[in-house]
Motif scaffolding. Structure first.
Motif, PDB file in Angstrom:
ATOM      1  N   THR A 110      45.114  55.831  30.490  1.00 30.38           N
ATOM      2  CA  THR A 110      45.253  55.186  29.190  1.00 30.38           C
ATOM      3  C   THR A 110      44.270  54.028  29.119  1.00 30.38           C
ATOM      4  OG1 THR A 110      46.912  53.544  29.842  1.00 30.38           O
ATOM      5  CG2 THR A 110      47.731  55.723  29.145  1.00 30.38           C
ATOM      6  N   VAL A 111      44.004  53.602  27.900  1.00 25.78           N
ATOM      7  CA  VAL A 111      43.131  52.446  27.655  1.00 25.78           C
ATOM      8  C   VAL A 111      43.911  51.482  26.776  1.00 25.78           C
ATOM      9  CG1 VAL A 111      40.954  51.663  26.651  1.00 25.78           C
ATOM     10  CG2 VAL A 111      41.066  53.894  27.789  1.00 25.78           C
ATOM     11  N   ASP A 112      43.988  50.220  27.188  1.00 30.47           N
ATOM     12  CA  ASP A 112      44.662  49.224  26.359  1.00 30.47           C
ATOM     13  C   ASP A 112      43.901  49.063  25.047  1.00 30.47           C
ATOM     14  OD1 ASP A 112      46.527  48.861  28.365  1.00 30.47           O
ATOM     15  OD2 ASP A 112      45.574  47.043  29.157  1.00 30.47           O
ATOM     16  N   ALA A 113      44.631  48.801  23.963  1.00 29.48           N
ATOM     17  CA  ALA A 113      44.049  48.726  22.622  1.00 29.48           C
ATOM     18  C   ALA A 113      43.142  47.520  22.424  1.00 29.48           C
ATOM     19  CB  ALA A 113      45.162  48.700  21.576  1.00 29.48           C
ATOM     20  N   VAL A 114      43.253  46.533  23.316  1.00 28.80           N
ATOM     21  CA  VAL A 114      42.447  45.321  23.192  1.00 28.80           C
ATOM     22  C   VAL A 114      41.696  45.071  24.499  1.00 28.80           C
ATOM     23  CG1 VAL A 114      42.515  42.813  22.830  1.00 28.80           C
ATOM     24  CG2 VAL A 114      44.042  44.301  21.529  1.00 28.80           C
ATOM     25  N   GLY A 115      40.400  44.827  24.382  1.00 25.92           N
ATOM     26  CA  GLY A 115      39.573  44.413  25.508  1.00 25.92           C
ATOM     27  C   GLY A 115      39.081  43.003  25.248  1.00 25.92           C
ATOM     28  N   ARG A 116      38.425  42.413  26.225  1.00 27.13           N
ATOM     29  CA  ARG A 116      37.916  41.040  26.084  1.00 27.13           C
ATOM     30  C   ARG A 116      36.411  41.034  26.248  1.00 27.13           C
ATOM     31  NH1 ARG A 116      41.996  38.158  24.085  1.00 27.13           N
ATOM     32  NH2 ARG A 116      43.874  38.286  25.303  1.00 27.13           N
ATOM     33  N   ILE A 117      35.739  40.170  25.480  1.00 31.93           N
ATOM     34  CA  ILE A 117      34.308  39.963  25.638  1.00 31.93           C
ATOM     35  C   ILE A 117      34.054  38.459  25.683  1.00 31.93           C
ATOM     36  CG2 ILE A 117      33.895  40.167  23.138  1.00 31.93           C
ATOM     37  CD1 ILE A 117      31.110  41.407  23.990  1.00 31.93           C
ATOM     38  N   ALA A 118      33.304  38.034  26.685  1.00 31.59           N
ATOM     39  CA  ALA A 118      32.970  36.619  26.854  1.00 31.59           C
ATOM     40  C   ALA A 118      31.617  36.335  26.209  1.00 31.59           C
ATOM     41  CB  ALA A 118      32.942  36.259  28.338  1.00 31.59           C
ATOM     42  N   ALA A 119      31.327  35.079  26.017  1.00 32.33           N
ATOM     43  CA  ALA A 119      30.076  34.670  25.378  1.00 32.33           C
ATOM     44  C   ALA A 119      28.852  35.142  26.157  1.00 32.33           C
ATOM     45  CB  ALA A 119      30.046  33.142  25.231  1.00 32.33           C
ATOM     46  N   ASP A 120      28.979  35.309  27.472  1.00 31.83           N
ATOM     47  CA  ASP A 120      27.831  35.741  28.292  1.00 31.83           C
ATOM     48  C   ASP A 120      27.677  37.259  28.351  1.00 31.83           C
ATOM     49  OD1 ASP A 120      29.882  36.558  29.965  1.00 31.83           O
ATOM     50  OD2 ASP A 120      29.189  35.411  31.706  1.00 31.83           O
ATOM     51  N   GLY A 121      28.505  38.001  27.587  1.00 31.92           N
ATOM     52  CA  GLY A 121      28.410  39.457  27.560  1.00 31.92           C
ATOM     53  C   GLY A 121      29.320  40.164  28.541  1.00 31.92           C
ATOM     54  N   THR A 122      30.157  39.433  29.269  1.00 28.52           N
ATOM     55  CA  THR A 122      31.085  40.046  30.214  1.00 28.52           C
ATOM     56  C   THR A 122      32.241  40.696  29.448  1.00 28.52           C
ATOM     57  OG1 THR A 122      30.540  38.454  31.936  1.00 28.52           O
ATOM     58  CG2 THR A 122      32.615  39.645  32.185  1.00 28.52           C
ATOM     59  N   VAL A 123      32.456  41.981  29.717  1.00 31.64           N
ATOM     60  CA  VAL A 123      33.505  42.747  29.048  1.00 31.64           C
ATOM     61  C   VAL A 123      34.573  43.112  30.074  1.00 31.64           C
ATOM     62  CG1 VAL A 123      34.029  44.891  27.812  1.00 31.64           C
ATOM     63  CG2 VAL A 123      31.889  43.675  27.358  1.00 31.64           C
ATOM     64  N   THR A 124      35.835  42.969  29.682  1.00 26.35           N
ATOM     65  CA  THR A 124      36.950  43.380  30.532  1.00 26.35           C
ATOM     66  C   THR A 124      37.775  44.410  29.770  1.00 26.35           C
ATOM     67  OG1 THR A 124      37.008  41.223  31.601  1.00 26.35           O
ATOM     68  CG2 THR A 124      38.959  42.607  31.835  1.00 26.35           C
ATOM     69  N   LEU A 125      37.951  45.571  30.400  1.00 24.47           N
ATOM     70  CA  LEU A 125      38.750  46.660  29.845  1.00 24.47           C
ATOM     71  C   LEU A 125      39.870  46.970  30.822  1.00 24.47           C
ATOM     72  CD1 LEU A 125      35.786  48.962  28.797  1.00 24.47           C
ATOM     73  CD2 LEU A 125      37.114  47.450  27.300  1.00 24.47           C
ATOM     74  N   SER A 126      40.979  47.518  30.325  1.00 23.92           N
ATOM     75  CA  SER A 126      42.108  47.807  31.211  1.00 23.92           C
ATOM     76  C   SER A 126      42.941  48.942  30.651  1.00 23.92           C
ATOM     77  CB  SER A 126      42.964  46.547  31.383  1.00 23.92           C
ATOM     78  OG  SER A 126      43.407  46.089  30.113  1.00 23.92           O
ATOM     79  N   GLY A 127      43.882  49.383  31.469  1.00 25.65           N
ATOM     80  CA  GLY A 127      44.796  50.446  31.084  1.00 25.65           C
ATOM     81  C   GLY A 127      45.610  50.870  32.290  1.00 25.65           C
ATOM     82  N   THR A 128      46.103  52.102  32.251  1.00 27.68           N
ATOM     83  CA  THR A 128      46.863  52.647  33.375  1.00 27.68           C
ATOM     84  C   THR A 128      46.286  54.003  33.746  1.00 27.68           C
ATOM     85  OG1 THR A 128      48.470  53.777  31.957  1.00 27.68           O
ATOM     86  CG2 THR A 128      48.999  51.514  32.624  1.00 27.68           C
ATOM     87  N   TYR A 129      46.614  54.448  34.955  1.00 28.41           N
ATOM     88  CA  TYR A 129      46.231  55.795  35.381  1.00 28.41           C
ATOM     89  C   TYR A 129      47.290  56.349  36.306  1.00 28.41           C
ATOM     90  CZ  TYR A 129      44.976  54.107  40.029  1.00 28.41           C
ATOM     91  OH  TYR A 129      45.034  53.560  41.292  1.00 28.41           O
ATOM     92  N   ARG A 130      47.280  57.660  36.416  1.00 34.92           N
ATOM     93  CA  ARG A 130      48.154  58.370  37.345  1.00 34.92           C
ATOM     94  C   ARG A 130      47.388  59.592  37.817  1.00 34.92           C
ATOM     95  NH1 ARG A 130      53.949  58.618  37.239  1.00 34.92           N
ATOM     96  NH2 ARG A 130      53.816  57.635  35.215  1.00 34.92           N
ATOM     97  N   CYS A 131      47.398  59.845  39.120  1.00 36.53           N
ATOM     98  CA  CYS A 131      46.782  61.059  39.648  1.00 36.53           C
ATOM     99  C   CYS A 131      47.454  61.402  40.980  1.00 36.53           C
ATOM    100  CB  CYS A 131      45.267  60.896  39.838  1.00 36.53           C
ATOM    101  SG  CYS A 131      44.755  59.527  40.903  1.00 36.53           S
ATOM    102  N   ALA A 132      47.268  62.638  41.395  1.00 39.61           N
ATOM    103  CA  ALA A 132      47.852  63.111  42.650  1.00 39.61           C
ATOM    104  C   ALA A 132      46.944  64.194  43.214  1.00 39.61           C
ATOM    105  CB  ALA A 132      49.252  63.659  42.423  1.00 39.61           C
ATOM    106  N   GLY A 133      47.044  64.425  44.491  1.00 37.42           N
ATOM    107  CA  GLY A 133      46.348  65.546  45.102  1.00 37.42           C
ATOM    108  C   GLY A 133      44.872  65.368  45.323  1.00 37.42           C
ATOM    109  N   SER A 134      44.446  64.193  45.731  1.00 44.49           N
ATOM    110  CA  SER A 134      43.021  63.987  45.983  1.00 44.49           C
ATOM    111  C   SER A 134      42.725  64.138  47.468  1.00 44.49           C
ATOM    112  CB  SER A 134      42.585  62.603  45.521  1.00 44.49           C
ATOM    113  OG  SER A 134      43.222  61.614  46.304  1.00 44.49           O
ATOM    114  N   SER A 135      41.500  64.559  47.762  1.00 41.62           N
ATOM    115  CA  SER A 135      41.065  64.630  49.158  1.00 41.62           C
ATOM    116  C   SER A 135      39.838  63.775  49.407  1.00 41.62           C
ATOM    117  CB  SER A 135      40.769  66.088  49.545  1.00 41.62           C
ATOM    118  OG  SER A 135      39.740  66.612  48.737  1.00 41.62           O
ATOM    119  N   GLY A 136      39.255  63.235  48.344  1.00 45.72           N
ATOM    120  CA  GLY A 136      38.088  62.367  48.456  1.00 45.72           C
ATOM    121  C   GLY A 136      38.342  61.062  47.730  1.00 45.72           C
ATOM    122  N   PRO A 137      37.358  60.150  47.737  1.00 45.23           N
ATOM    123  CA  PRO A 137      37.534  58.881  47.034  1.00 45.23           C
ATOM    124  C   PRO A 137      37.633  59.101  45.523  1.00 45.23           C
ATOM    125  CG  PRO A 137      35.286  59.098  47.861  1.00 45.23           C
ATOM    126  CD  PRO A 137      36.062  60.256  48.393  1.00 45.23           C
TER     127      PRO A 137
END
Length: 148
Positions: free
Chosen positions: A36-63
């Motif tokens: 999922t992606v949160d409906a609101v992200g942040r942007i700083a005056a210097d161009g730094t962007v922060t995005l967030s949300g949640t994830y779920r996964c199972a059954g991996s064998s690699g990174p």
């Protein structure tokens, strides 16, 4: 019976089989997670962007990683916004990615985010991407408070 034509046919068949075998695992697997992606992200005056949300996964064998990118308006330019190492244990986890774009490339307002849960799985010694989940979502980038 001539051997040379048979060797050519056998070599051609081997190349086709090997090419098909290399491509099949990464594309034939059904997604095994969600993001999922949160409906609101942040942007700083210097161009730094922060995005967030949640994830779920199972059954991996690699990174596994949660990556995100953002675009704005009619521009076809997408800006990669960080990457987070994911844990595929079947539980829901939060992800937060931060990345810096050139100043002025993005502004507060409407934006489009793509988040991906992607595993690098080894097939025949070659790391190939396996996508556990992909989410495209419109978000609002809000101006982050100025640092003091």
């Amino acid at each position: 019976m001539r051997v040379r034509p048979l060797l050519g046919v056998a070599a051609g068949a081997a190349v086709i089989l090997l090419a098909g075998a290399g491509a099949t695992p990464a594309t034939a697997l059904a997604p095994t997670g969600s993001v999922t992606v949160d409906a609101v992200g942040r942007i700083a005056a210097d161009g730094t962007v922060t995005l967030s949300g949640t994830y779920r996964c199972a059954g991996s064998s690699g990174p596994v990683f949660v990556s995100s990118s953002v675009s704005q308006g009619t521009s076809t330019t997408r800006y990669g916004i960080g990457g987070t190492r994911a844990v595929c244990d079947g539980a829901e986890h939060r992800w937060v990615n931060t990345g810096r774009t050139r100043s002025g490339a993005l502004v507060a307002g409407a934006a489009h985010v793509e988040a991906t849960v992607m595993e690098l799985r080894s097939f025949g010694g070659l790391p190939l991407p396996v996508f556990h989940a992909v989410k495209n979502q419109d978000v609002t980038l809000q101006q982050a408070p100025a640092r003091r």
